[in-house]
Structures are given as structure tokens and as C-alpha cells.
Design an enzyme around this catalytic site. Structure first.
Site, PDB file in Angstrom:
ATOM      1  CG  ASP A 282      -2.295   0.635   0.900  1.00  8.73           C
ATOM      2  OD1 ASP A 282      -2.281   1.835   0.537  1.00  8.73           O
ATOM      3  OD2 ASP A 282      -3.340  -0.021   1.022  1.00  8.73           O
ATOM      4  CB  SER A 304       5.085   1.327  -2.183  1.00  9.02           C
ATOM      5  OG  SER A 304       5.453   2.508  -2.879  1.00  9.02           O
ATOM      6  CG  HIS A 305      -0.531   1.363  -3.411  1.00 12.65           C
ATOM      7  ND1 HIS A 305      -1.810   1.061  -3.003  1.00 12.65           N
ATOM      8  CD2 HIS A 305      -0.084   0.250  -4.076  1.00 12.65           C
ATOM      9  CE1 HIS A 305      -2.125  -0.167  -3.391  1.00 12.65           C
ATOM     10  NE2 HIS A 305      -1.084  -0.676  -4.037  1.00 12.65           N
ATOM     11  N   GLY A 306       3.293   4.452  -3.482  1.00 10.59           N
ATOM     12  CA  GLY A 306       3.870   5.782  -3.517  1.00 10.59           C
ATOM     13  C   GLY A 306       3.664   6.573  -2.240  1.00 10.59           C
ATOM     14  CG  ASN A 336      -1.137   5.923  -7.102  1.00 12.27           C
ATOM     15  OD1 ASN A 336      -1.745   6.467  -8.020  1.00 12.27           O
ATOM     16  ND2 ASN A 336      -1.670   4.923  -6.397  1.00 12.27           N
TER      17      ASN A 336
END
Length: 475
Positions: A282, A304-306, A336
Site C-alpha cells: 500500500d 508500493s503505492h507511492g 502511484n
């Protein structure tokens, strides 16, 4: 002769007393209280190259100019080894009582150290390590610390929302060369988790999973040197805290582990996050409402999701986030890059953000502002929104995943994004030659240099109704 003898006796007695006082003075240890990080001191910026920054072997120094002795220094005499309180450290026995007893003893003295020694694998259940405590408290983890293995082994009486909680503390350090192991696999496999039900579905049912480490209502916190991995949910959260220094840590969990944010901040101010690696399922770092004065440098995220600000404004709530700096950071293989996400109907503002010297590698949505964030199909159009303004993107370079345009500004219909600055932004496709056009909606800003891809959709100037926004801020 008697006079001479008397003088000699007085001289000997005086010498003994004086020497004794010197020894007492030298033996006394004074604790110097750590100052709060009202403005976290930025470390020397590393030179950014095409390769992502690596964690240096010599981490940036603590802002304390008079550092306390290292935990375990025999001069303090205040080390409380959990094995002395009955901890077995075999990975099977419940060592909770020993850790609580060691904490209680260390909390009661200045510069107390709770020591979980190297070689031990300590299992403890959900525990709140609470204060107030004497100054200079250290939780030194050199072994392995872990919770029960999955929801079936979790004690029925214990909270399933959190595991290690540090509450109402001022001047605490959580450090060491050890590992915090979350045993998250059985939590991730619950059928209520995304795509974990039959045939890849998400089933209804209880889905509460514990955050691994939580600091709550505490100030002047330092976390350094640890490896934190496989959390059932968020790895580390800070709620209602001020003065946080995170340095030289590693956070890891599998790419598909659900809701395993690396570091989450909520209602927390004056934070420095430096020289750390985060790979998870996440957000690498997520910043919620009530956060300000956050400095992030030398971090590598991915997969990851930034780095995310939000989501903000859910259920028509007010959200305030300001003064966020992200520098000298790499984001790779992530869903992201730099994201701001807000719900329709909220109020407040996100302002004074600087993203500088960021290296992207195969990132989906490298730069994104999404003011239509929604987790279902039932979200209604709303006229109010969290205002987003004063954002700078400088020297953002690398490659993007071609499934989505690399730059996406989807701003509210009624509350425009304003004063966006783009400078030296160069984002090329990871595969293929097609450069996707950026997307803009109701976004105002300037290009100080030509960007790749060209961003011709930013509007010049400011919206006519901008003055009316101030009444909507409330921050």
C-alpha cells in the site's frame, strides 16, 4: 612537632574528602532532554543520479547536540534486560509479562533501557506501553519481536486493531539492530481482504486487522535502525504526536499484501523521515489530516503505492495539511508516485507542498491530484471540496507505466487547484515510444521549464472566484 602532626592529619583527611567528592561528581549522570522538532533539521542532500538513492552506512546524526550514552552503557546502570524478568525468547513462549515488567522498571528511572537482546525471538500479545515516564527512555530491540501468528492464535480478550502501542510518552527512543516481525500472512489471507475470497472475490465478514506499531499522543519520538516487516495492516502509525524523527529503518512486506501502509501520519506535526527503505502493498508513506511541517529525504519506495497525502475530506469532514517537503527520494515499480487524494464534499486545504529531486522508475500515475476519490460507485457529486494550492514539482525525472498518463490533475469543478509550479519534469514511458498527454481539469499553474510530456492543459492565472475560497478553508 604536635602542630606539624596535626596539620598533616588535617591535610590527609581533606585530601580523602576532596577526592571522594570528585569521584561522586564524575559518577553522576545528567540527562539532557531532547528538544522537539518544531522544524526538523534537513540532512545534507545527497547527489541524485539515475540510480535510486541507497541508505548510507553512516546515517544522519540525531539533532541532539549532546547525545545520551548508548543503550547498555554500564555507566548508566539502568538497563533492564527482559530475560532477567523471565522472558524466554524461544519464539513460542508468551513473553508479554516480562516485557511489561521491564517497561515498568525502566519507566521509573531516568535514561532507563528496556533491552530485548540479540539472539532472542520474543513473542508478546497486544500491549500498551504507557507513560508518563522519566526522561530518556529507550526500547532497545536487538533480537526479534513478534505477535501471535494470525487471528486464530490472537487472544480473544486482546484488541485486534493494534499490537504495540506507545502512549503518552515524551522523549522515547525505539531503536536497535533487531527485527519487528508482524506474522501478517494469515491476516492477509482472510476472505474479507481484497481478492482473497472465492474466485478472487472479496467476502463480507469481520476484517479487523492490527496495526503493528502505534505511537499515540506522544512527543519527541525517535525510531532508528530497525527492520519492520510483514505487518497484518499498517506497519507504523503516529496519531496526535509532535516531534518525530525516523531514521535508517527498513519496512517490507509483499507487493500484494493488503492495507500494509509503511508509515502513516495523522494529526502529527514536526516530523523528519530520513534514509529509509519501504516496500509494501500500500502507501509507502501516507499523510492524513492535521499534519504539518513534514520533511522526507533519502527515502526509497517500492514496490508500493507511492507517497500519498490523503485521502482527505471523507464524510464532508474538514481536512488541513500544510508544509510538506519530499526531496532526494526514489519511487520504483509503484501504483502511484506523488499523490494527493480528496473526497468530494470536504472542506479545508492542502497547501505549501514541495516535491524536489524525485527519481521515478516504472511508476503508474507519477504525479496525480485526484479530487474525485471514491471507493465505491455510490459517491455523489458535491459542490464543496478540500482546496489544493501552492504545490511545486521540481526535478521529477524517470519512467512511467504506460497504462495511465504520467501527470493527472483532476481538480474539483467548484474549487480549483491553484498555483501549481512545474520545473524540470521529464517522464518517459518505461516501454514503447508513445508519450501520453497529461490530463488537467480546473487546474491553474505555470511551467518554469518545458516538461516531458508537454503539459499544455494547465490554466494560466487564477480563477475569478478564488477569493471566495478562503471562507471554505477553516484551517
Amino acid at each position: 612537632m604536635r602542630i606539624v602532626s596535626g596539620i598533616l592529619v588535617i591535610y590527609i583527611i581533606s585530601s580523602i574528602l576532596f577526592g571522594h567528592l570528585i569521584c561522586v561528581a564524575r559518577g553522576r549522570y545528567h540527562y539532557h532532554k531532547r528538544r522537539g522538532l518544531s522544524n526538523p533539521p534537513p540532512p545534507p542532500p545527497p547527489v541524485l543520479t539515475a540510480d535510486p538513492p541507497q541508505v548510507p552506512s553512516d546515517p544522519y546524526p540525531s539533532p541532539n547536540p549532546n547525545p545520551d550514552p548508548a543503550p547498555g552503557d554500564s555507566n548508566t546502570g539502568c538497563v533492564f534486560d527482559v530475560t532477567s524478568f523471565g522472558a524466554v525468547g524461544d519464539g513460542s513462549c508468551d513473553d508479554t509479562a516480562a516485557f511489561r515488567a521491564a517497561w515498568k522498571a525502566a519507566c521509573a528511572v531516568e535514561s532507563g533501557v528496556v533491552l530485548a537482546p540479540e539472539g532472542g525471538v520474543f513473542k508478546i500479545t497486544s500491549t500498551i506501553f504507557s507513560g508518563p515516564c522519566k526522561p530518556g527512555l529507550v526500547f532497545q530491540l536487538d533480537g526479534v519481536l513478534m505477535p501471535p501468528d494470525g487471528p486464530e492464535e490472537w487472544p480473544e480478550k486482546d484488541s485486534k486493531t493494534q499490537w504495540l502501542v506507545f502512549y503518552r510518552l515524551d522523549g522515547v527512543t525505539f531503536a536497535g539492530k533487531g527485527t519487528v516481525e508482524g506474522n501478517g500472512q494469515k491476516w492477509w489471507d482472510l476472505p474479507c481482504k481484497p481478492h482473497r475470497g472465492p474466485e478472487g472475490s472479496t467476502s463480507f465478514g469481520p476484517c479487523v486487522s492490527p496495526t503493528m506499531i502505534r505511537f499515540f499522543m506522544s512527543n519527541n519520538i525517535e525510531v532508528k535502525g530497525l527492520r519492520i516487516q510483514n505487518s497484518p495492516q499498517f506497519h507504523m502509525k503516529f496519531d496526535g504526536c509532535e516531534g518525530v524523527l525516523i531514521n535508517d529503518i527498513q519496512i517490507s512486506s509483499p507487493k500484494l499484501s493488503p492495507n500494509t501502509d509503511g508509515i502513516h501520519l495523522g494529526n502529527t506535526r514536526s516530523v523528519g523521515i530520513y534514509n529509509s527503505l519501504v516496500s509494501n502493498g500500500d502507501d509507502c508513506i501516507s499523510i492524513g489530516t492535521g499534519c504539518s511541517d513534514i520533511d522526507i529525504q533519502g527515502v526509497t519506495c517500492g514496490p508500493s503505492h507511492g507517497i500519498s497525502i490523503g485521502s482527505l475530506g471523507v464524510h464532508n469532514s474538514q481536512a488541513c495539511v500544510s508544509n510538506i517537503t519530499v526531496r532526494n527520494t526514489a519511487i520504483r515499480d509503484s501504483d502511484n508516485g506523488l499523490r494527493i487524494k480528496t473526497w468530494q464534499g470536504g472542506t479545508g486545504s492542502v497547501s505549501n507542498l514541495l516535491f524536489e529531486n524525485i527519481q521515478m522508475e516504472n511508476v503508474l500515475n507519477c504525479i496525480i491530484v485526484d479530487q474525485y476519490y471514491c471507493q465505491s460507485k455510490d459517491c455523489r457529486n458535491e459542490t464543496s471540496a478540500v482546496r489544493v494550492f501552492d504545490i511545486e514539482y521540481r526535478n521529477i525525472k524517470g519512467t512511467y507505466d504506460v497504462r495511465s498518463p504520467p501527470i493527472h490533475f483532476a481538480c474539483s469543478d467548484t474549487v480549483a487547484c491553484t498555483n501549481i509550479t512545474m520545473s524540470e519534469v521529464e517522464l518517459l514511458p518505461e516501454e514503447g515510444e508513445l508519450v501520453d498527454d497529461p490530463f488537467c481539469w480546473n487546474a491553474y499553474g505555470t511551467q518554469e521549464t518545458l516538461t516531458i510530456p508537454p503539459i499544455d492543459c494547465l490554466l494560466d492565472g487564477s480563477p475569478v472566484v478564488e477569493e471566495a475560497y478562503d471562507s471554505n478553508l477553516g484551517c
